[in-house]
Design a protein around this motif. Sequence first.
Motif, mmCIF file in Angstrom:
data_model
loop_
_atom_site.group_PDB
_atom_site.id
_atom_site.type_symbol
_atom_site.label_atom_id
_atom_site.label_comp_id
_atom_site.label_asym_id
_atom_site.label_seq_id
_atom_site.Cartn_x
_atom_site.Cartn_y
_atom_site.Cartn_z
ATOM 1 N N ILE A 1 65.698 22.475 48.170
ATOM 2 C CA ILE A 1 64.918 21.947 47.352
ATOM 3 C C ILE A 1 64.260 23.383 46.657
ATOM 4 O O ILE A 1 64.024 23.455 45.249
ATOM 5 N N ALA A 2 64.264 24.395 47.322
ATOM 6 C CA ALA A 2 63.657 25.456 46.660
ATOM 7 C C ALA A 2 64.597 26.192 45.697
ATOM 8 O O ALA A 2 64.220 26.467 44.682
ATOM 9 N N ALA A 3 66.006 26.325 46.117
ATOM 10 C CA ALA A 3 66.886 26.624 45.106
ATOM 11 C C ALA A 3 66.798 25.828 43.842
ATOM 12 O O ALA A 3 67.339 26.364 42.725
ATOM 13 N N LYS A 4 66.694 24.587 43.864
ATOM 14 C CA LYS A 4 66.558 23.768 42.779
ATOM 15 C C LYS A 4 65.724 24.074 41.723
ATOM 16 O O LYS A 4 65.734 23.975 40.428
ATOM 17 N N ILE A 5 64.515 24.889 42.188
ATOM 18 C CA ILE A 5 63.368 25.205 41.032
ATOM 19 C C ILE A 5 63.263 26.593 41.170
ATOM 20 O O ILE A 5 62.174 27.259 40.502
ATOM 21 N N ALA B 1 55.300 17.574 38.384
ATOM 22 C CA ALA B 1 56.547 17.450 37.955
ATOM 23 C C ALA B 1 57.337 16.118 38.381
ATOM 24 O O ALA B 1 58.744 16.127 38.803
ATOM 25 N N ALA B 2 56.701 15.212 38.990
ATOM 26 C CA ALA B 2 57.321 14.177 39.605
ATOM 27 C C ALA B 2 58.562 13.452 38.830
ATOM 28 O O ALA B 2 59.508 13.135 39.392
ATOM 29 N N GLN B 3 58.335 13.282 37.578
ATOM 30 C CA GLN B 3 58.991 12.400 36.821
ATOM 31 C C GLN B 3 60.223 13.267 36.188
ATOM 32 O O GLN B 3 61.316 12.976 35.762
ATOM 33 N N SER B 4 60.081 14.717 35.978
ATOM 34 C CA SER B 4 60.995 15.877 35.582
ATOM 35 C C SER B 4 61.919 16.410 36.600
ATOM 36 O O SER B 4 63.061 16.989 36.349
ATOM 37 N N GLU C 1 65.065 17.643 34.337
ATOM 38 C CA GLU C 1 64.792 18.959 33.304
ATOM 39 C C GLU C 1 64.910 19.935 34.196
ATOM 40 O O GLU C 1 64.566 20.199 35.258
ATOM 41 N N HIS C 2 65.238 21.023 33.345
ATOM 42 C CA HIS C 2 65.392 22.430 34.060
ATOM 43 C C HIS C 2 64.029 22.795 34.306
ATOM 44 O O HIS C 2 63.178 22.842 33.504
ATOM 45 N N ILE C 3 63.699 23.540 35.539
ATOM 46 C CA ILE C 3 62.554 23.811 36.039
ATOM 47 C C ILE C 3 62.884 25.319 36.769
ATOM 48 O O ILE C 3 63.537 25.148 37.661
ATOM 49 N N ASP C 4 62.178 26.304 36.309
ATOM 50 C CA ASP C 4 62.262 27.516 37.046
ATOM 51 C C ASP C 4 60.722 28.051 37.105
ATOM 52 O O ASP C 4 60.220 28.645 36.242
ATOM 53 N N VAL C 5 60.036 27.939 38.497
ATOM 54 C CA VAL C 5 58.891 28.247 38.650
ATOM 55 C C VAL C 5 58.366 29.431 38.264
ATOM 56 O O VAL C 5 57.257 29.773 37.898
ATOM 57 N N GLU C 6 59.058 30.508 38.691
ATOM 58 C CA GLU C 6 58.879 32.077 38.189
ATOM 59 C C GLU C 6 58.971 32.150 36.762
ATOM 60 O O GLU C 6 57.889 32.726 36.199
ATOM 61 N N ALA C 7 60.053 31.752 35.876
ATOM 62 C CA ALA C 7 60.121 31.982 34.837
ATOM 63 C C ALA C 7 58.871 30.976 33.897
ATOM 64 O O ALA C 7 58.294 31.713 32.833
ATOM 65 N N MET C 8 58.529 30.177 34.466
ATOM 66 C CA MET C 8 57.476 29.252 33.818
ATOM 67 C C MET C 8 56.249 29.631 34.216
ATOM 68 O O MET C 8 54.979 28.913 34.048
ATOM 69 N N ASN C 9 55.805 30.340 35.055
ATOM 70 C CA ASN C 9 54.664 31.026 35.647
ATOM 71 C C ASN C 9 53.661 29.889 36.044
ATOM 72 O O ASN C 9 52.510 29.381 36.133
ATOM 73 N N VAL D 1 68.782 15.532 46.329
ATOM 74 C CA VAL D 1 68.792 16.775 45.257
ATOM 75 C C VAL D 1 70.205 17.232 45.071
ATOM 76 O O VAL D 1 70.589 17.577 44.303
ATOM 77 N N LYS D 2 70.982 17.407 46.079
ATOM 78 C CA LYS D 2 72.209 18.004 46.349
ATOM 79 C C LYS D 2 73.262 17.030 45.227
ATOM 80 O O LYS D 2 74.197 17.586 44.806
ATOM 81 N N ARG D 3 72.913 15.854 45.039
ATOM 82 C CA ARG D 3 73.660 14.879 44.500
ATOM 83 C C ARG D 3 73.275 14.932 42.957
ATOM 84 O O ARG D 3 74.135 14.124 42.127
ATOM 85 N N THR D 4 72.325 15.442 42.455
ATOM 86 C CA THR D 4 72.003 15.495 41.194
ATOM 87 C C THR D 4 72.677 16.815 40.267
ATOM 88 O O THR D 4 73.210 17.593 40.988
ATOM 89 N N SER D 5 72.731 16.438 38.964
ATOM 90 C CA SER D 5 73.564 17.399 38.163
ATOM 91 C C SER D 5 73.061 17.395 36.828
ATOM 92 O O SER D 5 72.576 16.295 36.398
ATOM 93 N N PRO D 6 73.248 18.489 35.934
ATOM 94 C CA PRO D 6 72.751 18.581 34.545
ATOM 95 C C PRO D 6 73.519 17.494 33.760
ATOM 96 O O PRO D 6 73.010 16.907 32.769
ATOM 97 N N GLU D 7 74.817 17.024 34.400
ATOM 98 C CA GLU D 7 75.548 15.888 33.576
ATOM 99 C C GLU D 7 74.923 14.479 33.474
ATOM 100 O O GLU D 7 74.664 13.737 32.781
ATOM 101 N N ASP D 8 74.202 14.338 34.711
ATOM 102 C CA ASP D 8 73.419 13.159 34.827
ATOM 103 C C ASP D 8 72.290 13.034 33.742
ATOM 104 O O ASP D 8 71.897 12.012 33.167
ATOM 105 N N ALA D 9 71.659 14.218 33.564
ATOM 106 C CA ALA D 9 70.373 14.185 32.661
ATOM 107 C C ALA D 9 70.970 13.991 31.157
ATOM 108 O O ALA D 9 70.574 13.290 30.338
#
Length: 310
Positions: free
Chosen positions: A54-58, A176-179, A183-191, A249-257
């Motif tokens: 889960i950490a890697a995903k964000i 971010a429950a719905q996103s 949607e792409h989320i990077d907690v560091e880049a997004m402060n 989480v493992k089973r999600t992909s950008p192609e799904d979105a």
Amino acid sequence: MIYLDNAETTPVDPEVAKIVLEYMVEKFGLPGGEFGHSLQEEAAEAVEKAREVIAAKIGAKPSEIVFTSGATESNNLAVKGVAYHPLYKKRKVVTSAIEHKSVLDTALNLRRLGYEVEVIPVDSEGFVKMDRLEASLDGAALVSIQHANQEIGTLQDIKVIGELCRERGVLFHTDAAQSFAKEHIDVEAMNIDLMSITSHLIHGPKGVGALYVREGVELQPLIEGDGRERGLRAGSQNVPGIVGFAEAVKRTSPEDAVKMRRLRDRLIDSLLQIEDSKLNGPRGERRVCHIVNVTFRYVEGEAVLLQAEM
């Protein structure tokens, strides 16, 4: 049946369900202390591996993931955890008018306890009025603005909001429950300092979620009794749920979105061909990939729901 209520909850992926059942029936241990028997050690290892996924995903560190019962608990822990902690002397919380009730009701309860709470209005498409938000930051301890709205699908620019809060020394929490995983989320880049996510909206089990807590951010725990989850959430961990969450989480992909956006736009175009229909919220990339909200003038929503159920 064609199911169109995935913003409320999603069906559990069958492969996720298999793993949940395995950890309920066969690998049923709870994480123990430093020295535990094999079932305890197996459970502890599974939880930590899930934390890593889960950490890697964000873009977070595993140690920054705190498991909860879902986004409602995560939102409560984020908002109350900052408000109640003695480290933060400021007694002001800023949020928006279209947050999930678990944020709005929590904030309004803080107001009854003597905290200053400012609720920022949104425009006709659901976007937070940035001039009002910026003006509200003086004296604030926390800003809580959701990433994607659960009803009309508006995607806030949380990177800009995060930068603004970081510049002004205000903690930033986003629901971010719905996103999450759509949607792409990077907690560091997004402060982002604090972020709520949940399992059941990505085909995972219900009753499990997480709060990202940036390293260095202090929270007052709401549930006490042991040192689990960095001392922020005492009690037995929901091991089957946590493992299932990670598998989802493992089973999600950008192609799904990408597929969901295509289906979303096709549905919007079809619905807007109906006379006296109106799309609520924005179009395109500023709308989360899976939410459509259309008004039909002169028709009550309950009537549409009842007809769809037939």
